[in-house]
Design a protein around this motif. Sequence first.
Motif, PDB file in Angstrom:
ATOM      1  N   ALA A   1      60.057  39.613  65.032  1.00  0.00           N
ATOM      2  CA  ALA A   1      60.500  40.808  65.761  1.00  0.00           C
ATOM      3  C   ALA A   1      61.008  40.504  67.171  1.00  0.00           C
ATOM      4  O   ALA A   1      61.567  41.373  67.830  1.00  0.00           O
ATOM      5  N   ALA A   2      60.853  39.270  67.621  1.00  0.00           N
ATOM      6  CA  ALA A   2      61.225  38.910  68.997  1.00  0.00           C
ATOM      7  C   ALA A   2      62.735  38.972  69.210  1.00  0.00           C
ATOM      8  O   ALA A   2      63.519  38.745  68.290  1.00  0.00           O
ATOM      9  N   ASP A   3      63.122  39.248  70.432  1.00  0.00           N
ATOM     10  CA  ASP A   3      64.528  39.211  70.836  1.00  0.00           C
ATOM     11  C   ASP A   3      64.843  37.776  71.264  1.00  0.00           C
ATOM     12  O   ASP A   3      64.544  37.374  72.386  1.00  0.00           O
ATOM     13  N   TRP A   4      65.435  37.021  70.369  1.00  0.00           N
ATOM     14  CA  TRP A   4      65.721  35.607  70.620  1.00  0.00           C
ATOM     15  C   TRP A   4      66.924  35.417  71.533  1.00  0.00           C
ATOM     16  O   TRP A   4      67.179  34.315  72.002  1.00  0.00           O
ATOM     17  N   ASP A   5      67.650  36.496  71.798  1.00  0.00           N
ATOM     18  CA  ASP A   5      68.788  36.415  72.715  1.00  0.00           C
ATOM     19  C   ASP A   5      68.414  36.819  74.142  1.00  0.00           C
ATOM     20  O   ASP A   5      69.242  36.727  75.049  1.00  0.00           O
ATOM     21  N   GLU A   6      67.186  37.262  74.349  1.00  0.00           N
ATOM     22  CA  GLU A   6      66.713  37.591  75.694  1.00  0.00           C
ATOM     23  C   GLU A   6      66.777  36.334  76.558  1.00  0.00           C
ATOM     24  O   GLU A   6      66.496  35.228  76.087  1.00  0.00           O
ATOM     25  N   THR A   7      67.129  36.525  77.824  1.00  0.00           N
ATOM     26  CA  THR A   7      67.319  35.373  78.712  1.00  0.00           C
ATOM     27  C   THR A   7      66.245  35.293  79.790  1.00  0.00           C
ATOM     28  O   THR A   7      65.497  36.239  80.020  1.00  0.00           O
ATOM     29  N   ASP A   8      66.240  34.158  80.463  1.00  0.00           N
ATOM     30  CA  ASP A   8      65.352  33.948  81.605  1.00  0.00           C
ATOM     31  C   ASP A   8      65.872  34.757  82.792  1.00  0.00           C
ATOM     32  O   ASP A   8      66.876  35.475  82.676  1.00  0.00           O
ATOM     33  N   ALA A   9      65.209  34.630  83.915  1.00  0.00           N
ATOM     34  CA  ALA A   9      65.569  35.417  85.103  1.00  0.00           C
ATOM     35  C   ALA A   9      66.994  35.144  85.570  1.00  0.00           C
ATOM     36  O   ALA A   9      67.649  36.027  86.116  1.00  0.00           O
ATOM     37  N   SER A  10      67.493  33.935  85.351  1.00  0.00           N
ATOM     38  CA  SER A  10      68.849  33.603  85.790  1.00  0.00           C
ATOM     39  C   SER A  10      69.912  34.180  84.865  1.00  0.00           C
ATOM     40  O   SER A  10      71.082  34.255  85.234  1.00  0.00           O
ATOM     41  N   GLY A  11      69.516  34.569  83.647  1.00  0.00           N
ATOM     42  CA  GLY A  11      70.477  35.077  82.663  1.00  0.00           C
ATOM     43  C   GLY A  11      71.255  33.985  81.957  1.00  0.00           C
ATOM     44  O   GLY A  11      72.141  34.268  81.157  1.00  0.00           O
ATOM     45  N   ARG A  12      70.930  32.729  82.216  1.00  0.00           N
ATOM     46  CA  ARG A  12      71.690  31.613  81.633  1.00  0.00           C
ATOM     47  C   ARG A  12      71.023  30.990  80.413  1.00  0.00           C
ATOM     48  O   ARG A  12      71.698  30.422  79.564  1.00  0.00           O
ATOM     49  N   LEU A  13      69.699  31.074  80.319  1.00  0.00           N
ATOM     50  CA  LEU A  13      68.971  30.392  79.256  1.00  0.00           C
ATOM     51  C   LEU A  13      68.330  31.420  78.325  1.00  0.00           C
ATOM     52  O   LEU A  13      67.514  32.222  78.751  1.00  0.00           O
ATOM     53  N   SER A  14      68.732  31.393  77.062  1.00  0.00           N
ATOM     54  CA  SER A  14      68.159  32.341  76.108  1.00  0.00           C
ATOM     55  C   SER A  14      66.908  31.747  75.458  1.00  0.00           C
ATOM     56  O   SER A  14      66.722  30.530  75.420  1.00  0.00           O
ATOM     57  N   ARG A  15      66.088  32.627  74.941  1.00  0.00           N
ATOM     58  CA  ARG A  15      64.903  32.208  74.196  1.00  0.00           C
ATOM     59  C   ARG A  15      65.329  31.335  73.002  1.00  0.00           C
ATOM     60  O   ARG A  15      64.704  30.351  72.681  1.00  0.00           O
ATOM     61  N   ARG A  16      66.430  31.718  72.347  1.00  0.00           N
ATOM     62  CA  ARG A  16      66.930  30.971  71.190  1.00  0.00           C
ATOM     63  C   ARG A  16      67.295  29.534  71.578  1.00  0.00           C
ATOM     64  O   ARG A  16      66.976  28.589  70.863  1.00  0.00           O
ATOM     65  N   SER A  17      67.933  29.356  72.721  1.00  0.00           N
ATOM     66  CA  SER A  17      68.324  27.999  73.127  1.00  0.00           C
ATOM     67  C   SER A  17      67.124  27.184  73.600  1.00  0.00           C
ATOM     68  O   SER A  17      67.124  25.957  73.503  1.00  0.00           O
ATOM     69  N   ALA A  18      66.074  27.856  74.067  1.00  0.00           N
ATOM     70  CA  ALA A  18      64.879  27.158  74.545  1.00  0.00           C
ATOM     71  C   ALA A  18      63.938  26.782  73.410  1.00  0.00           C
ATOM     72  O   ALA A  18      63.352  25.689  73.419  1.00  0.00           O
ATOM     73  N   ALA A  19      63.788  27.671  72.424  1.00  0.00           N
ATOM     74  CA  ALA A  19      62.775  27.425  71.386  1.00  0.00           C
ATOM     75  C   ALA A  19      63.186  27.931  70.010  1.00  0.00           C
ATOM     76  O   ALA A  19      62.339  28.152  69.156  1.00  0.00           O
ATOM     77  N   GLY A  20      64.464  28.098  69.789  1.00  0.00           N
ATOM     78  CA  GLY A  20      64.932  28.641  68.515  1.00  0.00           C
ATOM     79  C   GLY A  20      65.080  27.601  67.426  1.00  0.00           C
ATOM     80  O   GLY A  20      64.588  26.474  67.523  1.00  0.00           O
ATOM     81  N   ALA A  21      65.802  27.985  66.403  1.00  0.00           N
ATOM     82  CA  ALA A  21      65.948  27.165  65.199  1.00  0.00           C
ATOM     83  C   ALA A  21      66.590  25.805  65.463  1.00  0.00           C
ATOM     84  O   ALA A  21      66.306  24.850  64.752  1.00  0.00           O
ATOM     85  N   GLY A  22      67.409  25.678  66.458  1.00  0.00           N
ATOM     86  CA  GLY A  22      68.077  24.409  66.719  1.00  0.00           C
ATOM     87  C   GLY A  22      67.318  23.481  67.653  1.00  0.00           C
ATOM     88  O   GLY A  22      67.864  22.488  68.118  1.00  0.00           O
ATOM     89  N   THR A  23      66.049  23.798  67.928  1.00  0.00           N
ATOM     90  CA  THR A  23      65.255  23.010  68.874  1.00  0.00           C
ATOM     91  C   THR A  23      64.155  22.245  68.136  1.00  0.00           C
ATOM     92  O   THR A  23      64.031  22.341  66.918  1.00  0.00           O
ATOM     93  N   ARG A  24      63.345  21.544  68.906  1.00  0.00           N
ATOM     94  CA  ARG A  24      62.222  20.812  68.297  1.00  0.00           C
ATOM     95  C   ARG A  24      61.151  21.740  67.734  1.00  0.00           C
ATOM     96  O   ARG A  24      60.243  21.293  67.048  1.00  0.00           O
ATOM     97  N   TRP A  25      61.252  23.034  68.018  1.00  0.00           N
ATOM     98  CA  TRP A  25      60.319  24.007  67.460  1.00  0.00           C
ATOM     99  C   TRP A  25      60.695  24.419  66.037  1.00  0.00           C
ATOM    100  O   TRP A  25      59.918  25.100  65.360  1.00  0.00           O
ATOM    101  N   ALA A  26      61.863  24.026  65.557  1.00  0.00           N
ATOM    102  CA  ALA A  26      62.321  24.419  64.219  1.00  0.00           C
ATOM    103  C   ALA A  26      61.318  24.086  63.112  1.00  0.00           C
ATOM    104  O   ALA A  26      61.066  24.928  62.243  1.00  0.00           O
ATOM    105  N   PRO A  27      60.706  22.896  63.094  1.00  0.00           N
ATOM    106  CA  PRO A  27      59.725  22.618  62.033  1.00  0.00           C
ATOM    107  C   PRO A  27      58.524  23.564  62.061  1.00  0.00           C
ATOM    108  O   PRO A  27      57.984  23.932  61.012  1.00  0.00           O
ATOM    109  N   VAL A  28      58.107  23.979  63.246  1.00  0.00           N
ATOM    110  CA  VAL A  28      56.997  24.930  63.366  1.00  0.00           C
ATOM    111  C   VAL A  28      57.403  26.250  62.722  1.00  0.00           C
ATOM    112  O   VAL A  28      56.660  26.834  61.925  1.00  0.00           O
ATOM    113  N   TRP A  29      58.591  26.718  63.050  1.00  0.00           N
ATOM    114  CA  TRP A  29      59.068  27.988  62.497  1.00  0.00           C
ATOM    115  C   TRP A  29      59.259  27.876  60.985  1.00  0.00           C
ATOM    116  O   TRP A  29      58.995  28.840  60.257  1.00  0.00           O
TER     117      TRP A  29
END
Length: 150
Positions: A100-128
């Motif tokens: 249910a999370a908004d994976w497109d939500e960004t950090d305070a700067s508006g430059r880094l999205s949750r998806r780019s930090a911990a989404g499917a294309g990151t090292r967290w992919a195996p966990v997901w």
Amino acid sequence: MSTDVYGMIECRPMARLWGEDDEDAVWHAAIDLFLLDPGNAYNALACLFGVRNGFGFRPLAEGRGLPADASGGLRDTFRAWGDPSDARGTTWISWAELEAADWDETDASGRLSRRSAAGAGTRWAPVWDVMRTLAGLHGPSYVRLVVWCD
């Protein structure tokens, strides 16, 4: 000083079959996070759990502590890790919440999205991937990730 993440994926298979109140509907340790090697990217820890959150993310699951109904396997791992008072950021999140999370939500700067930090294309992919598979078998509310940091 480096911050590392530790934890475990748990599932509650009998809850889906027999209901949450059934005596056999308890949490079971599924896999240690160490085996899935998500790394310690601070942007991921920030957006997921609020740890080292100099990025200004709104964390998905911050400061919930160790679940009161944690599995014996998870409790054993947590105790073997070291003194619980040394653990920082102990928390948990269910697969239902992650879906249910908004994976497109960004950090305070508006430059880094949750998806780019911990989404499917990151090292967290195996966990997901593991959580998604278990959720397909046991239900999204009955799969959770429990973490803590040093």
